[in-house]
Design a protein around this motif. Sequence first.
Motif, mmCIF file in Angstrom:
data_model
loop_
_atom_site.group_PDB
_atom_site.id
_atom_site.type_symbol
_atom_site.label_atom_id
_atom_site.label_comp_id
_atom_site.label_asym_id
_atom_site.label_seq_id
_atom_site.Cartn_x
_atom_site.Cartn_y
_atom_site.Cartn_z
ATOM 1 N N ALA A 1 11.260 14.086 31.016
ATOM 2 C CA ALA A 1 10.782 14.588 32.355
ATOM 3 C C ALA A 1 11.349 13.785 33.073
ATOM 4 O O ALA A 1 11.958 14.100 34.499
ATOM 5 N N THR A 2 11.868 12.478 33.207
ATOM 6 C CA THR A 2 12.635 11.579 33.785
ATOM 7 C C THR A 2 13.954 11.995 34.257
ATOM 8 O O THR A 2 14.484 12.159 35.439
ATOM 9 N N ILE A 3 14.651 12.560 33.163
ATOM 10 C CA ILE A 3 16.010 13.027 33.312
ATOM 11 C C ILE A 3 16.252 14.402 34.115
ATOM 12 O O ILE A 3 16.764 14.454 34.875
ATOM 13 N N ASP A 4 15.100 15.437 33.764
ATOM 14 C CA ASP A 4 14.853 16.291 34.727
ATOM 15 C C ASP A 4 14.763 16.037 36.250
ATOM 16 O O ASP A 4 15.453 16.626 37.041
ATOM 17 N N ASP A 5 13.821 15.087 36.322
ATOM 18 C CA ASP A 5 13.491 14.816 37.926
ATOM 19 C C ASP A 5 14.966 14.116 38.543
ATOM 20 O O ASP A 5 15.413 14.505 39.555
ATOM 21 N N THR B 1 21.017 16.957 42.099
ATOM 22 C CA THR B 1 21.826 18.251 42.606
ATOM 23 C C THR B 1 21.347 18.315 43.982
ATOM 24 O O THR B 1 22.154 18.920 44.965
ATOM 25 N N GLU B 2 20.231 18.094 44.634
ATOM 26 C CA GLU B 2 19.703 17.999 45.993
ATOM 27 C C GLU B 2 20.739 17.335 46.756
ATOM 28 O O GLU B 2 21.300 17.503 47.933
ATOM 29 N N GLN B 3 21.126 15.863 46.303
ATOM 30 C CA GLN B 3 22.110 15.009 47.023
ATOM 31 C C GLN B 3 23.451 15.603 47.228
ATOM 32 O O GLN B 3 23.899 15.480 48.237
ATOM 33 N N LEU C 1 23.168 18.096 49.780
ATOM 34 C CA LEU C 1 23.352 17.781 50.885
ATOM 35 C C LEU C 1 24.756 16.990 51.634
ATOM 36 O O LEU C 1 25.439 17.084 52.493
ATOM 37 N N ILE C 2 25.609 16.288 50.580
ATOM 38 C CA ILE C 2 26.789 15.599 50.819
ATOM 39 C C ILE C 2 27.544 16.754 50.958
ATOM 40 O O ILE C 2 28.509 16.557 51.858
ATOM 41 N N ASP C 3 27.716 17.873 50.405
ATOM 42 C CA ASP C 3 28.557 19.025 50.760
ATOM 43 C C ASP C 3 28.452 19.335 52.051
ATOM 44 O O ASP C 3 29.329 19.826 52.810
ATOM 45 N N ARG C 4 27.341 19.676 52.274
ATOM 46 C CA ARG C 4 26.961 20.239 53.761
ATOM 47 C C ARG C 4 27.388 19.100 54.870
ATOM 48 O O ARG C 4 28.000 19.751 55.831
ATOM 49 N N LEU C 5 27.053 17.929 54.765
ATOM 50 C CA LEU C 5 27.515 16.952 55.457
ATOM 51 C C LEU C 5 29.184 16.862 55.598
ATOM 52 O O LEU C 5 29.756 16.793 56.576
#
Length: 73
Positions: free
Chosen positions: A24-28, A34-36, A39-43
Amino acid sequence: MTDSATSESARIDHLEMRLTEQDATIDDLNRTITEQWRLIDRLRRQVDTLTERVEEAGARAATGGAEPPPPHY
């Protein structure tokens, strides 16, 4: 059951619970990463766009092409 069998069973149960928690921790963490990266790509794209705009403005100023005054003048 003997004490050693009970002990082994409890140990296996404990290890299975730890494995489940770790999964569960690895999935989180994967979701967070992935979200970061999104965001980095958009920035990064925004910075690239702004850099191009600043360079274009600098090129216009260097060639003597004065920008028109703002509308409130």
